[in-house]
Design a protein around this motif. Sequence first.
Motif, short mmCIF file in Angstrom:
data_model
loop_
_atom_site.label_atom_id
_atom_site.label_comp_id
_atom_site.label_asym_id
_atom_site.label_seq_id
_atom_site.Cartn_x
_atom_site.Cartn_y
_atom_site.Cartn_z
N VAL A 71 8.06 -7.76 12.64
CA VAL A 71 8.94 -6.59 12.73
C VAL A 71 9.76 -6.38 11.45
CG1 VAL A 71 10.90 -5.57 13.95
CG2 VAL A 71 9.01 -6.58 15.24
N PRO A 72 10.35 -7.43 10.84
CA PRO A 72 11.09 -7.19 9.59
C PRO A 72 10.23 -6.54 8.51
CG PRO A 72 11.65 -9.35 10.47
CD PRO A 72 10.49 -8.83 11.29
N MET A 73 8.96 -6.99 8.39
CA MET A 73 8.05 -6.38 7.42
C MET A 73 7.74 -4.94 7.80
SD MET A 73 5.31 -9.36 6.39
CE MET A 73 4.40 -8.21 5.35
N ALA A 74 7.62 -4.70 9.10
CA ALA A 74 7.35 -3.34 9.56
C ALA A 74 8.51 -2.41 9.23
CB ALA A 74 7.08 -3.34 11.07
N VAL A 75 9.73 -2.94 9.35
CA VAL A 75 10.90 -2.14 8.97
C VAL A 75 10.86 -1.82 7.48
CG1 VAL A 75 13.42 -2.16 8.78
CG2 VAL A 75 12.33 -3.05 10.85
N GLU A 76 10.46 -2.80 6.67
CA GLU A 76 10.32 -2.56 5.24
C GLU A 76 9.28 -1.48 4.98
OE1 GLU A 76 12.06 -3.71 2.54
OE2 GLU A 76 13.38 -4.35 4.16
N ALA A 77 8.21 -1.49 5.78
CA ALA A 77 7.17 -0.47 5.62
C ALA A 77 7.73 0.92 5.92
CB ALA A 77 5.99 -0.77 6.55
N MET A 78 8.58 1.01 6.92
CA MET A 78 9.18 2.30 7.24
C MET A 78 10.12 2.75 6.13
SD MET A 78 9.68 2.12 11.38
CE MET A 78 9.83 3.89 11.53
N LYS A 79 10.82 1.80 5.53
CA LYS A 79 11.67 2.15 4.39
C LYS A 79 10.82 2.62 3.20
CE LYS A 79 15.48 -0.95 5.62
NZ LYS A 79 16.23 -2.18 5.28
N ALA A 80 9.57 2.12 3.15
CA ALA A 80 8.67 2.51 2.08
C ALA A 80 7.95 3.82 2.37
CB ALA A 80 7.64 1.41 1.83
N GLY A 81 8.21 4.38 3.56
CA GLY A 81 7.65 5.69 3.86
C GLY A 81 6.85 5.81 5.13
N LEU A 117 0.83 -1.19 0.00
CA LEU A 117 0.00 0.00 0.00
C LEU A 117 0.87 1.26 0.00
CD1 LEU A 117 -2.57 1.67 0.26
CD2 LEU A 117 -2.59 1.16 2.72
N LEU A 118 1.88 1.29 0.87
CA LEU A 118 2.74 2.46 0.94
C LEU A 118 3.55 2.64 -0.34
CD1 LEU A 118 4.05 2.31 4.62
CD2 LEU A 118 2.11 3.56 3.69
N GLN A 119 3.96 1.54 -0.94
CA GLN A 119 4.70 1.64 -2.19
C GLN A 119 3.83 2.20 -3.31
OE1 GLN A 119 5.91 -2.47 -2.45
NE2 GLN A 119 7.90 -2.10 -1.46
N LYS A 120 2.57 1.81 -3.33
CA LYS A 120 1.65 2.33 -4.34
C LYS A 120 1.35 3.81 -4.11
CE LYS A 120 -0.62 -2.06 -5.46
NZ LYS A 120 -0.25 -2.07 -6.90
N LEU A 121 1.27 4.21 -2.84
CA LEU A 121 1.04 5.61 -2.53
C LEU A 121 2.21 6.47 -3.01
CD1 LEU A 121 -0.45 5.41 1.09
CD2 LEU A 121 -1.64 6.16 -0.98
N ARG A 122 3.41 5.97 -2.84
CA ARG A 122 4.59 6.71 -3.28
C ARG A 122 4.62 6.82 -4.80
NH1 ARG A 122 9.98 4.75 -0.23
NH2 ARG A 122 10.78 6.55 -1.36
N ALA A 123 4.12 5.80 -5.48
CA ALA A 123 4.13 5.79 -6.94
C ALA A 123 3.09 6.74 -7.53
CB ALA A 123 3.90 4.37 -7.45
N LEU A 124 2.05 7.09 -6.77
CA LEU A 124 0.96 7.90 -7.33
C LEU A 124 1.39 9.30 -7.82
CD1 LEU A 124 -2.16 6.92 -5.15
CD2 LEU A 124 -1.74 6.46 -7.57
N PRO A 125 2.13 10.14 -7.13
CA PRO A 125 2.60 10.03 -5.74
C PRO A 125 1.64 10.73 -4.78
CG PRO A 125 3.71 11.84 -6.83
CD PRO A 125 2.70 11.30 -7.81
N VAL A 126 1.50 10.14 -3.59
CA VAL A 126 0.70 10.74 -2.53
C VAL A 126 1.54 10.80 -1.28
CG1 VAL A 126 -1.31 10.47 -1.05
CG2 VAL A 126 -1.49 9.95 -3.48
#
Length: 203
Positions: free
Chosen positions: A87-97, A65-74
């Motif tokens: 937690v590893p996925m959460a860290v990836e989410a933070m890297k995604a914004g 979801l966050l990656q798609k938001l960045r691509a819009l961009p929003v």
Amino acid sequence: MGEYIVHVVDDEEPVRKSIAFLLSTCGFPVRMHDSATAFLDMARNIRNGCLVTDLRMADMSGVELLQKLRALPVRIPAIVITGHGDVPMAVEAMKAGAVDFIEKPFEDKVLIEAVERAAEELSKGVSGHDVAGIKARLELLTEREREILTSVVAGLPNKTIAYDLDISPRTVEVHRANVMAKMDARSLPELVRMTIAAGYTEK
């Protein structure tokens, strides 16, 4: 800052309504969305809001979801709610914004404070991190503490870190406490935010 709306995205209705009720009782205007897809359909129209989203959803993950938001961009400050083992996925989410992640189960005040931080970021338009200060604190870490930091930020539990580094779990706990103290981090999400802001990528 003018009034902003907190957008709650979760495909489980009881959870979605519970979060929305909590935020609304604390005075936050809230809008609920039953899927990431439904939120994306109207995301372009958001001008002043922040996002609270679950990490695991049926149609797409919080990271996607966050990656798609960045691509819009929003540009919208996002808080990700995650299960204990994610937690590893959460860290990836933070890297995604994402600006924060919260582990379940959490106390009400933890979510409220996270939304307030997101609102503050929204008003400033910047991360608010003292990057130079974070880098200076990173320099204070010993080589072993850097190893612990890298493993902790990767989401590894103490027992796994202990096995990988051939030390006792108790020793890991001591080093981990030292890292938190030296970095002046009050929680794992805060520590992750610091390392990402400082561009800390040591393996």
